[in-house]
Motif scaffolding. Structure first.
Motif, mmCIF file in Angstrom:
data_model
loop_
_atom_site.group_PDB
_atom_site.id
_atom_site.type_symbol
_atom_site.label_atom_id
_atom_site.label_comp_id
_atom_site.label_asym_id
_atom_site.label_seq_id
_atom_site.Cartn_x
_atom_site.Cartn_y
_atom_site.Cartn_z
ATOM 1 N N LYS A 11 0.856 -1.189 0.000
ATOM 2 C CA LYS A 11 0.000 0.000 0.000
ATOM 3 C C LYS A 11 0.885 1.229 0.000
ATOM 4 C CE LYS A 11 -3.485 2.618 0.056
ATOM 5 N NZ LYS A 11 -4.582 2.583 -0.930
ATOM 6 N N ALA A 12 0.743 2.039 -1.012
ATOM 7 C CA ALA A 12 1.518 3.275 -1.081
ATOM 8 C C ALA A 12 0.565 4.453 -1.030
ATOM 9 C CB ALA A 12 2.329 3.311 -2.373
ATOM 10 N N TYR A 13 0.845 5.389 -0.142
ATOM 11 C CA TYR A 13 0.133 6.667 -0.139
ATOM 12 C C TYR A 13 1.072 7.667 -0.790
ATOM 13 C CZ TYR A 13 -2.989 4.692 3.402
ATOM 14 O OH TYR A 13 -3.887 3.932 4.088
ATOM 15 N N GLY A 14 0.930 7.873 -2.056
ATOM 16 C CA GLY A 14 1.887 8.717 -2.752
ATOM 17 C C GLY A 14 3.265 8.097 -2.629
ATOM 18 N N HIS A 16 4.788 7.690 0.179
ATOM 19 C CA HIS A 16 4.932 6.973 1.444
ATOM 20 C C HIS A 16 4.377 5.559 1.322
ATOM 21 C CE1 HIS A 16 5.057 6.316 5.738
ATOM 22 N NE2 HIS A 16 3.812 5.911 5.679
ATOM 23 N N ALA A 18 3.221 2.417 3.070
ATOM 24 C CA ALA A 18 2.811 2.021 4.414
ATOM 25 C C ALA A 18 2.923 0.517 4.609
ATOM 26 C CB ALA A 18 1.383 2.476 4.686
ATOM 27 N N THR A 44 -3.712 -0.450 8.088
ATOM 28 C CA THR A 44 -3.739 -0.354 6.628
ATOM 29 C C THR A 44 -3.947 -1.736 6.017
ATOM 30 O OG1 THR A 44 -2.238 1.506 6.812
ATOM 31 C CG2 THR A 44 -2.471 0.519 4.653
ATOM 32 N N ARG A 47 -7.489 -2.846 6.631
ATOM 33 C CA ARG A 47 -8.457 -2.087 5.840
ATOM 34 C C ARG A 47 -8.410 -2.485 4.367
ATOM 35 N NH1 ARG A 47 -10.392 2.564 7.657
ATOM 36 N NH2 ARG A 47 -9.821 3.646 5.755
ATOM 37 N N GLU A 53 -9.603 0.233 1.725
ATOM 38 C CA GLU A 53 -8.481 0.884 1.055
ATOM 39 C C GLU A 53 -8.203 0.103 -0.215
ATOM 40 O OE1 GLU A 53 -6.731 3.509 2.045
ATOM 41 O OE2 GLU A 53 -7.204 3.676 4.176
ATOM 42 N N THR A 54 -7.796 0.801 -1.252
ATOM 43 C CA THR A 54 -7.431 0.083 -2.461
ATOM 44 C C THR A 54 -6.083 -0.594 -2.256
ATOM 45 O OG1 THR A 54 -6.397 2.081 -3.264
ATOM 46 C CG2 THR A 54 -8.647 1.681 -3.972
ATOM 47 N N SER A 56 -2.436 -1.296 -3.635
ATOM 48 C CA SER A 56 -1.531 -0.681 -4.610
ATOM 49 C C SER A 56 -0.872 -1.732 -5.486
ATOM 50 C CB SER A 56 -0.433 0.116 -3.903
ATOM 51 O OG SER A 56 -0.991 1.052 -3.035
ATOM 52 N N GLN B 121 -12.271 13.146 -1.662
ATOM 53 C CA GLN B 121 -11.046 13.782 -2.110
ATOM 54 C C GLN B 121 -11.158 13.977 -3.610
ATOM 55 O OE1 GLN B 121 -8.800 14.830 -0.023
ATOM 56 N NE2 GLN B 121 -9.934 13.916 1.687
#
Ligand SMILES: Nc1ncnc2c1ncn2[C@@H]1O[C@H](COP(=O)(O)OP(=O)(O)OP(=O)(O)O)[C@@H](O)[C@H]1O
Ligand SMILES: [Mg+2]
Lengths: 368, 297
Positions: A11-14, A16, A18, A44, A47, A53-54, A56, B121
Motif C-alpha cells: 500500500k503506497a500513499y503517494g 509513502h 505504508a 492499513t 483495511r 483501502e485500495t 496498490s 477527495q
C-alpha cells in the motif's frame, strides 16, 4: 472455507509506502493477531482486506477468490472498529439490522439473525436504546453484534478493546474468545496490546515498518523470536539485552561478569571467537536469590539495585551488569531498598543470541 | 502514617458557609440598574407596539402613544383592516411558499455539497469550496442590478418560479459552510461501517449522514426561512403583482398611495407579518436544542 491469503501486498500513499509487500496465509477458522508498534501498517493491512483501502500492488484472496476489485459488502467480511462506529441516530436493534435490511434480506431472516446475535451478546435489555445511552462495553458488544448478523466468513477487528478500562477489556477478551469458538470464522485482529494477542490468537504476526518480522504461534514467537525486535516486542517487561563477546572456548563473555556464559551445545550457529553477539535474557531468567526457582545452570553475581517497583504480587527490580541495565522480577517480594546489593542467578540455558549487525536470531533452524 | 479520627462534620455551621458563598457571588447593584435600563430600552418599542394595536385609530390619535388602551376590542377591526388593505392572505401564501421551498431546498442542496466537500477527495476541492464560500462574502445588494436585467431577459421577472430560484440560490452558501464543518466532525469510521454494511454513497448520505445533521439543518432552515420571509429588497425589485409579491412587499401598500392608513393598522399588520417566524422558532426550538449527539457512536 475462508482462507485468507495476502500475496506481495503493498500500500503506497503517494511516495509513502505504508505496507511493503507482505505475504501471509491465514488458515480457515484461525484467529490471527496483527501486532506491532504504532504506524507499522497494521490498520492499513486490515483495511485493505476489508476493502476500505485500495490495494496498490499484490493480491488479496478470500476463500480462494481474488477480491482486490470486489466491494466491501461482497467480500464476506465484517469489521469491528476501534471507535465502534455505531449509527448514533438508530436504536441498537436498527444498528444490528440495518445492513441486512438494505441488502433486502427477508424480514423473518433479519429477525432470526438479530435474535441470535442478541442472545449471544446478551443485548436483550438494550435493544431499543440509542448508542449514546449505552456504556462503552455495551457499545462494543453492539459493534460486534452488527458484525455477527452479517454471518461473515471473516471477522476483522481493529483495536476493538483499546477504549475500555482494564477490567472490561479482560471481560471482552473472554467474550471474543468464546465468540470465536462458537462461530468458528476466521478472525484477523489488530492490536497493540500483546496480552490480547498472546491470549486470543492461534497465530501472531509481528509487523514493523510495513513488513512482517515474524509469524507464528504465541509460544513460538515468545520462545523463539526470530530477531531482536520481536524478542523485545513480545513479553513484558521486555527482554534484557547485553553486548557480549564469543570466547575461544565457545562461551560468551559479558563485560562486568567474572565467569563466561556456557552455551547449550548445538543450539546456536556460533560466530567465530572474538566476534560480538547480543545476548537476550527475559526478566524471569535473572532470578533474585531466594525469590524464585534457582536455575539448573546458573551464573551467580551481585549487583546494586537501581530502582524497585513494587506491584504487590511481584516487584520489578532494575539493576545492572557492568554498564548495562536489566530488569528482573522478584516473586514473593520482600521490601527492597534502592542501592541495596543483591544476589542474582542468571539462567544460562535460557539465553537468546542475536547477530548485532542484522539483529537476527542465531538459533539454529529459526526461519529468517 | 497514622489513621486519623474522622472529622466531625456536625461542628460546622452550614448556614454561615452558605451565606459566605452567596456573598461571593453577589452582583453589584450598579450592574442590576444598568441591566434594567438596557432591558427597558429594548422593551419600549415592543410596549409601544403592544399597546397601540389595541387602540382604535381615533383613540390613538387622541392620546399619548404610551398610554394604556381603553379596551381590547378595537384590535379585531385593526386586524381586518390590515388584512384586507394589504391583501395579506396572498402575501402570506407567497412568502410561505418562498420560505418553505427556498429554505428547505437550499439546505438540502447545501447538505449534498457539504457532504462532498467534507468526505470526498477530488481535484480543486479548495477552489470549489472557496467559490461557494464567496457567495457569503459579498453584500447581496451587489447582485440586485445584474439580477434584475437577467431576470427580465429570461422572462422570469415577476414570477413565482423566479422568486423561488433566487431565494434558493442565495440561501445555499452559508449552510454549506456550516454543514461542511459539522460533517467533518462526524467519524469517518461510521461511513466505513455503513459502506461495509452495503450502503451506496447516496444511501450513506441519506440514511446515515443526514439523520445526524438534523439539528444544524433545522437551525439553518429557520435562519434562511426568516431571511426569506423578512426580505423586502429583492421581493420589491423582482416582483410587482399582488399574486407574486411577498408579505413584506405587500406591507408597502401602507406607504405612498394608502399613506392615510392609521399607524395602529400598520402596526397590527407588521405584527401579523412577523408572527410566523416567531411561531416557527418556537416550534423548531426543541429540534435543535435537543441536538443529536454525534460523538456518542
Ligand atoms: N490516508 C493516509 N495517507 C497517508 N498516509 C497514511 C494514510 N493512512 C495511514 N498512513 C500512514 O501509513 C502508516 C501505517 O498506518 P496504519 O494506520 O496502518 O498504522 P497502524 O499500524 O495501524 O498504527 P496504530 O497502532 O497507531 O493504529 C503510517 O505511517 C501512517 O501515517
Ligand atoms: Mg491502527
Amino acid at each position: 472455507m475462508a482462507r485468507v491469503t495476502l500475496t506481495n501486498l503493498v500500500k503506497a500513499y503517494g511516495a509513502h509506502v505504508a505496507v511493503k509487500g507482505i505475504n501471509l496465509d491465514i488458515a480457515d477458522k484461525s484467529f490471527v493477531a496483527l501486532v506491532g508498534p504504532s504506524g507499522c501498517g497494521k490498520s492499513t493491512t486490515l483495511r485493505m482486506i476489508a476493502g476500505l483501502e485500495t490495494v496498490s500492488w499484490g493480491e488479496i484472496s478470500i476463500a480462494g477468490k481474488v477480491v482486490n476489485e470486489v466491494s466491501s459488502r461482497s467480500r464476506g467480511v465484517a469489521m469491528v472498529f476501534q471507535s465502534y462506529a455505531l449509527y448514533p441516530h438508530m436504536s441498537v436493534r436498527s444498528n444490528l439490522s440495518f445492513g441486512l435490511r438494505i441488502a433486502g434480506v427477508a424480514k423473518t431472516e433479519v429477525d432470526r439473525r438479530v435474535a441470535v446475535a442478541t442472545e449471544i451478546l446478551e443485548l436483550g435489555p438494550y435493544m431499543e436504546r440509542r448508542p449514546s445511552q449505552l456504556s462503552g462495553g455495551q457499545r462494543q458488544r453492539v459493534a460486534m453484534g452488527r458484525a455477527i448478523v452479517r454471518e461473515p466468513q471473516v471477522f476483522l477487528f481493529d483495536e476493538p478493546l483499546s477504549n475500555l478500562d482494564a477490567k472490561l477489556r479482560h471481560q471482552m477478551r473472554v467474550e471474543i474468545k468464546k465468540l470465536h469458538r462458537r462461530l468458528q470464522n476466521t478472525v484477523i485482529y489488530v492490536t497493540h496490546d500483546q496480552v490480547e494477542a498472546m491470549t486470543l490468537a492461534d497465530q501472531i504476526v509481528i509487523m514493523r515498518d510495513g513488513l512482517i518480522e515474524q509469524a507464528g504461534t504465541p509460544a513460538e514467537v515468545f520462545q523463539h523470536p526470530a530477531n531482536k525486535f520481536v524478542a523485545g516486542f513480545i513479553g513484558a517487561p521486555q527482554m534484557n539485552f547485553f553486548a557480549g563477546t564469543v570466547t575461544e572456548a565457545g562461551q560468551i563473555r559479558l563485560r562486568g561478569l567474572e565467569r563466561a556464559l556456557d552455551v547449550v551445545p548445538g543450539r546456536f550457529d556460533m560466530p567465530r571467537a572474538g566476534a560480538p553477539v547480543t545476548v537476550g535474557l527475559r526478566p524471569e531468567h535473572i532470578v533474585p536469590q531466594d525469590h524464585g526457582l534457582t536455575p539448573k545452570n546458573p551464573i551467580r553475581f551481585e549487583a546494586e539495585v537501581l530502582l524497585s517497583e513494587a506491584l504487590g504480587n511481584e516487584t520489578l527490580i532494575t539493576s545492572s551488569i557492568g554498564a548495562e541495565e536489566f530488569v528482573t522480577r522478584m516473586l514473593d517480594p520482600r521490601d527492597v531498598a534502592d542501592g541495596e546489593r543483591m544476589s542474582f542467578a542468571l539462567d544460562t540455558d535460557r539465553i537468546h543470541l542475536f547477530d548485532p549487525e542484522t539483529e537476527r536470531s542465531l538459533r539454529k533452524g529459526s526461519d529468517n | 502514617m497514622t489513621v486519623q479520627v474522622p472529622f466531625d462534620l456536625s461542628q460546622l455551621d452550614f448556614a454561615a458557609i452558605a451565606q459566605k458563598e452567596r456573598a461571593r457571588n453577589r452582583t453589584s447593584p450598579w450592574i442590576v440598574v444598568l441591566s434594567v435600563l438596557l432591558a427597558l430600552l429594548w422593551v419600549a418599542p415592543f410596549y409601544y407596539l403592544m399597546v397601540s394595536i389595541f387602540k382604535s385609530p381615533e383613540e390613538y390619535a387622541g392620546s399619548s402613544p404610551f398610554a394604556l388602551p381603553e379596551g381590547i376590542t378595537p384590535v379585531w377591526a385593526n386586524i381586518v383592516d390590515a388584512w384586507t388593505t394589504a391583501n395579506m392572505a396572498q402575501g402570506f401564501a407567497n412568502s410561505a411558499l418562498y420560505g418553505v421551498v427556498g429554505a428547505s431546498v437550499a439546505v438540502f442542496i447545501a447538505a449534498l455539497a457539504a457532504h462532498g466537500l467534507a468526505r470526498f477527495q477530488f481535484n480543486g476541492k479548495t477552489f470549489w469550496f472557496m467559490l461557494i464560500f464567496a457567495g457569503t462574502v459579498f453584500p447581496f445588494q451587489m447582485y440586485l442590478i445584474p439580477l434584475f436585467f437577467t431576470y427580465q431577459q429570461m422572462g422570469i421577472i415577476n414570477t413565482k418560479f423566479g422568486m423561488i430560484l433566487f431565494y434558493t440560490a442565495v440561501c445555499i452558501p452559508f449552510p454549506v459552510l456550516v454543514l461542511r464543518n459539522y460533517m467533518s466532525q462526524i467519524s469517518t469510521e461510521m461511513d466505513e461501517a455503513a459502506r461495509m454494511d452495503g450502503c451506496s454513497e447516496f444511501r450513506l448520505f441519506l440514511n446515515i449522514v443526514l439523520p445526524n445533521c438534523w439539528s444544524p439543518m433545522a437551525a439553518l432552515f429557520l435562519l434562511q426561512f426568516t431571511w426569506i420571509w423578512n426580505d423586502l429588497l429583492f421581493s420589491t425589485v423582482l416582483s410587482q403583482s399582488t399574486d407574486v409579491r411577498s408579505i413584506m412587499s405587500a406591507l408597502q401598500v401602507f406607504q405612498g398611495g394608502y399613506a392615510s392608513t392609521s399607524p395602529v393598522v400598520v402596526l397590527t399588520a407588521s405584527l401579523i407579518a412577523s408572527l410566523p417566524t416567531v411561531v416557527l422558532f418556537l416550534a423548531l426550538r426543541k429540534t435543535f436544542l435537543r441536538g443529536i449527539s454525534i460523538s456518542a457512536g
